[in-house]
Design an enzyme around this catalytic site. Sequence first.
Site, mmCIF file in Angstrom:
data_model
loop_
_atom_site.group_PDB
_atom_site.id
_atom_site.type_symbol
_atom_site.label_atom_id
_atom_site.label_comp_id
_atom_site.label_asym_id
_atom_site.label_seq_id
_atom_site.Cartn_x
_atom_site.Cartn_y
_atom_site.Cartn_z
ATOM 1 N N ILE A 1 0.814 -1.362 -0.098
ATOM 2 C CA ILE A 1 0.190 0.055 -0.104
ATOM 3 C C ILE A 1 0.804 1.083 0.107
ATOM 4 O O ILE A 1 0.212 2.368 0.163
ATOM 5 C CB ILE A 1 -0.921 0.042 1.030
ATOM 6 C CG1 ILE A 1 -0.145 -0.369 2.369
ATOM 7 C CG2 ILE A 1 -2.128 -0.946 1.128
ATOM 8 C CD1 ILE A 1 -1.120 -0.053 3.706
ATOM 9 N N GLY A 2 2.118 0.958 -0.191
ATOM 10 C CA GLY A 2 2.953 2.405 0.132
ATOM 11 C C GLY A 2 4.360 1.971 -0.025
ATOM 12 O O GLY A 2 4.674 1.071 0.337
ATOM 13 N N GLY B 1 8.700 3.532 -0.050
ATOM 14 C CA GLY B 1 9.481 4.755 0.480
ATOM 15 C C GLY B 1 10.592 4.478 0.582
ATOM 16 O O GLY B 1 11.178 3.247 0.402
ATOM 17 N N GLY B 2 11.381 5.135 1.110
ATOM 18 C CA GLY B 2 13.040 5.039 1.219
ATOM 19 C C GLY B 2 13.345 3.988 2.330
ATOM 20 O O GLY B 2 14.243 3.299 2.007
ATOM 21 N N GLY C 1 11.519 1.446 2.857
ATOM 22 C CA GLY C 1 10.771 -0.005 2.375
ATOM 23 C C GLY C 1 9.537 0.021 1.950
ATOM 24 O O GLY C 1 8.892 1.070 1.650
ATOM 25 N N LYS C 2 8.909 -1.307 2.139
ATOM 26 C CA LYS C 2 7.599 -1.179 1.628
ATOM 27 C C LYS C 2 6.462 -1.374 2.689
ATOM 28 O O LYS C 2 6.739 -1.914 3.747
ATOM 29 C CB LYS C 2 7.418 -2.467 0.526
ATOM 30 C CG LYS C 2 7.938 -2.165 -0.815
ATOM 31 C CD LYS C 2 7.835 -3.532 -1.655
ATOM 32 C CE LYS C 2 8.576 -3.234 -2.987
ATOM 33 N NZ LYS C 2 8.882 -4.394 -3.695
ATOM 34 N N VAL C 3 5.518 -0.698 2.327
ATOM 35 C CA VAL C 3 4.414 -0.908 3.384
ATOM 36 C C VAL C 3 3.255 -1.711 2.797
ATOM 37 O O VAL C 3 2.772 -1.711 1.651
ATOM 38 C CB VAL C 3 3.659 0.400 3.598
ATOM 39 C CG1 VAL C 3 2.691 0.193 4.898
ATOM 40 C CG2 VAL C 3 4.778 1.304 4.275
ATOM 41 N N LYS D 1 5.264 -2.237 7.877
ATOM 42 C CA LYS D 1 6.409 -1.558 7.172
ATOM 43 C C LYS D 1 7.609 -2.560 7.417
ATOM 44 O O LYS D 1 7.951 -2.642 8.194
ATOM 45 C CB LYS D 1 6.417 -0.300 7.928
ATOM 46 C CG LYS D 1 7.392 0.802 7.091
ATOM 47 C CD LYS D 1 7.063 2.153 7.521
ATOM 48 C CE LYS D 1 8.263 2.709 8.466
ATOM 49 N NZ LYS D 1 7.809 4.140 8.704
ATOM 50 N N ASP E 1 9.134 15.516 11.136
ATOM 51 C CA ASP E 1 8.854 15.062 9.832
ATOM 52 C C ASP E 1 7.227 15.341 9.701
ATOM 53 O O ASP E 1 6.528 14.471 9.035
ATOM 54 C CB ASP E 1 9.286 13.892 9.460
ATOM 55 C CG ASP E 1 9.300 13.633 7.799
ATOM 56 O OD1 ASP E 1 9.414 14.745 7.167
ATOM 57 O OD2 ASP E 1 9.356 12.700 7.509
#
Length: 819
Positions: free
Chosen positions: A493-494, A496-497, A499-501, A515, A611
């Site tokens: 579902i996502g 990013g730097g 890793g994967k979600v 995650k 963040d």
Amino acid sequence: MGCGKIGLLVIWVSSVLCLACCSGSQDDYLIDCGSTTNTSVAGRVFLADTSSYLSTPEKLLANTATKSDSSSDDLPLYQTARIFTGTSKYTFSVGSNRRYWIRLYFFPFVYDTYNMSTANFSVSTQNHVLISNFSPKAGSAMKEFSENVTSDTLVITFAPSSNSFAFLNALEVVSVPNELISDDAITITPSGKFKGLVTQALETVARVNMGGPTVTSENDTLWRTWLPDQNFLVENNLATNVSKIGAVIYAKGGPTKLIAPASVYGTATKMNSDANPQYNFNVTWEFDVDPGFQYLVRYHFCDIVSISLNQLYFNVYLDSYLVYEELDLSTLAFNILGAPYYLDVVTGTRVGSKLRVSIGPSSIHTEYPDAILNGLEIMKMNSSMGSLSGSVIVSNPSSKKNVAVVIGASVGVFAALILAGVFFLVYRRRRKLARQGHSKTWMAFSTNGGNSHTMGSKYSNGTIASAGSNFGYRIPFLAVQEATNNFDESWVIGIGGFGKVYKGTLNDGTKVAVKRGNPRSQQGLAEFQTEIEMLSQFRHRHLVSLIGYCDEKNEMILIYEYMENGTVKSHLYGSGLPSLDWKERLEICIGAARGLHYLHTGYAKAVIHRDVKSANILLDENLMAKVADFGLSKTGPEIDQTHVSTAVKGSFGYLDPEYFRRQQLTEKSDVYSFGVVLFEVLCARPVIDPTLPREMVNLAEWAMKWQKRGQLEQIIDPNLVGKIRPDSLRKFGETAEKCLSDFGVDRPSMGDILWNLEYALQLQEAVLVGDPEENSTNLIGELAPQVNNFNHADTSVSAAQFEVSSVDDLSGISMSREG
Ligand SMILES: *[C@@H]1O[C@H](CO)[C@@H](O)[C@H](O)[C@H]1NC(C)=O
Ligand SMILES: *[C@@H]1O[C@H](CO)[C@@H](O)[C@H](O)[C@H]1NC(C)=O
Ligand SMILES: *[C@@H]1O[C@H](CO)[C@@H](O)[C@H](O)[C@H]1NC(C)=O
Ligand SMILES: *[C@@H]1O[C@H](CO)[C@@H](O)[C@H](O)[C@H]1NC(C)=O
Ligand SMILES: *[C@@H]1O[C@H](CO)[C@@H](O)[C@H](O)[C@H]1NC(C)=O
Ligand SMILES: *[C@@H]1O[C@H](CO)[C@@H](O)[C@H](O)[C@H]1NC(C)=O
Ligand SMILES: *[C@@H]1O[C@H](CO)[C@@H](O)[C@H](O)[C@H]1NC(C)=O
Ligand SMILES: *[C@@H]1O[C@H](CO)[C@@H](O)[C@H](O)[C@H]1NC(C)=O
């Protein structure tokens, strides 16, 4: 006159009936050990100790002992005892799959050559060790256990330690009404649910009648004894008594008299508000517990203090953890004042030997600040080995900086916790909590090191852990694999730097977001640890909850509660999701502000998120906002005022320019980023959009330009045009503007922002309630402005490309500049 008599008669008749039905129950056994005669105590008959239930290796090994010097205040039961010099068993026929109380009475005295104070023995049933290596202290002691007996006999074994003997003065085996222990309870897992209580063996550690006298077994519906709370109160002067036994109303569907009698529900200890008009304190009780075990804590409540419904709201704590925020007895108890309610909470495995229970005033409903507690029961739960006993050595943590140890130490867990937390989360609480309180409950998942017989498991490596802020579950890799269909790519579902979600479902049905970090990234590891530590310490309705983590096989996996509606960002632009209305957007901003406010103020040291962005604010199924992604968080500002920060971190477009310049981290950096989020929510465009004309690329600059001109309405999301009340927009714009002040000192605190956003919401709602006509005439942007005609659809593509390097977000680029 007649009334009173009839009342008394009714009570008398019902108690006679009750005694008749309960004590006459076929499989209840009351034995006066060592006695040759039947003994009547409080209307119940303890039978003479014929050896019909008892088997011993040799008859003679079970002596009967009679006390020589009986003093009048000893219970009749304590006049005699049975002495076991070898392993001996009592066998009772019982109903299987039913819960029984086993009450053991010990009153050591000297008989012949047996000094019972020196006895040393263990007591167990087929499935559970009740007591081990026990040596009764002088004076009398009754120990109460209960267990769900799985066969049709209950065998209670007395085993003397080597060179010693065992003894017993009296024994009760009494069936427990089914309703007394239900299967589930609130616990400290993010899902808030503990399942599997019916299979637990329990030992009563404390049973207390708050604000009242001792309720003796003869005055209890089930021969329990409730002690007064005076000796457990930490500060007596902060508490006061109330007694209104007549006010108790047992409502249909609620707890019955069997749960606790009116003499318990009808008295309470409450905040002594007279002595402390500031109302800003807790009432706390402290109890001794054995480390290494989990406990079931049952809070009994009954609103006997309010004059009308919905006056009383208070917070309930276990140790320093908020078990129930804003407990509202009116709602929980069927809107009947005086109707009892109880709350079952399962603790984590204890580290220390003190358990503290506190109540304190609501911070939201401050009109009638008060807090009450009517009764409390604390029951020790059997260990994973089925034992209620056994010494557990609690070690202090070593301060090794070895990474594995650090992670382990901050969240080390036992098998029991894992089993409990991950595999038993299945069921809903039977008595559904009317409010959402249970989902915001958290308590210590304290961990423990040492003697492994209470905590051995193939999942647990028995990591030594420090006391205090230890939470979360270590989840076996196998379970994570199962949950994510072996990291099925189609469940991503996502990306990013980090890793994967993945979306996932634990085998109890709990939906989770998993995650999975890219292996061997040093920055990733640091963030992984920070995230676990942060989320373990901070529990709040508006912070996303960590369910567990997995660090097996060099994995860095974090498992969160699943947020049905994804990121706020995805609801603003680029995803094709339906547009949110202004009220929804305001409520989301308010929720996120609450989460950040809590981070900044809810703990001794402020925590700076570092963040804050729309991709790190997630929405649950009710569009409730929760702040996520604590990988970069730091406590501050103390730390960074002394040491210059070593790295500037955050996301482009949201980054506080002052922090960037001076590298000095304060909460006000989050405030800046939050200000950018506010504009993003209002304008529904990326914070950096390189496809736009130069002056429009940076949202913060662009929006500030229009805000300073007083024409913010020119650039708002076209979907909001004509739908925002000018006052509301003005307030909102001013708030965002202040957040973006050049200097941190000029920016408001999250608390101020919260207040202003709530005000903006009121201003928006006022128009709808107040003057419907105004709706159509006085709303913003009637003439669709030309300025906001940048192309929303186009920006998403480039934005997505631009974001590839971001941490795990789907938004502004995370950056990190080592300094
Ligand atoms: C004790 O009471 C039981 C039943 O109530 C009866 O059967 C028994 O004979 C009595 N024993 C003595 C010693 O009185
Ligand atoms: C005892 O445990 C079994 C499951 O092992 C359960 O079905 C039963 O309801 C329990 N009984 C009580 C009284 O809790
Ligand atoms: C029995 O044992 C206890 C504990 O060891 C001791 O304090 C007490 O004096 C002993 N009593 C007798 C009569 O020996
Ligand atoms: C009972 O005996 C065991 C050894 O047989 C010993 O370890 C334990 O400390 C004794 N318990 C007490 C309370 O004296
Ligand atoms: C509260 O009640 C207990 C038991 O009845 C009593 O001992 C105590 O003194 C009372 N405390 C106050 C402050 O009234
Ligand atoms: C039981 O309760 C009644 C009335 O509530 C009281 O008068 C009586 O003293 C109590 N008995 C005991 C043993 O506490
Ligand atoms: C009450 O106790 C909790 C937990 O220890 C603490 O967080 C809270 O600040 C206390 N409230 C007051 C008013 O002292
Ligand atoms: C208590 O014992 C039962 C077995 O009777 C076991 O299933 C359960 O997991 C144990 N409880 C804990 C907390 O380990």
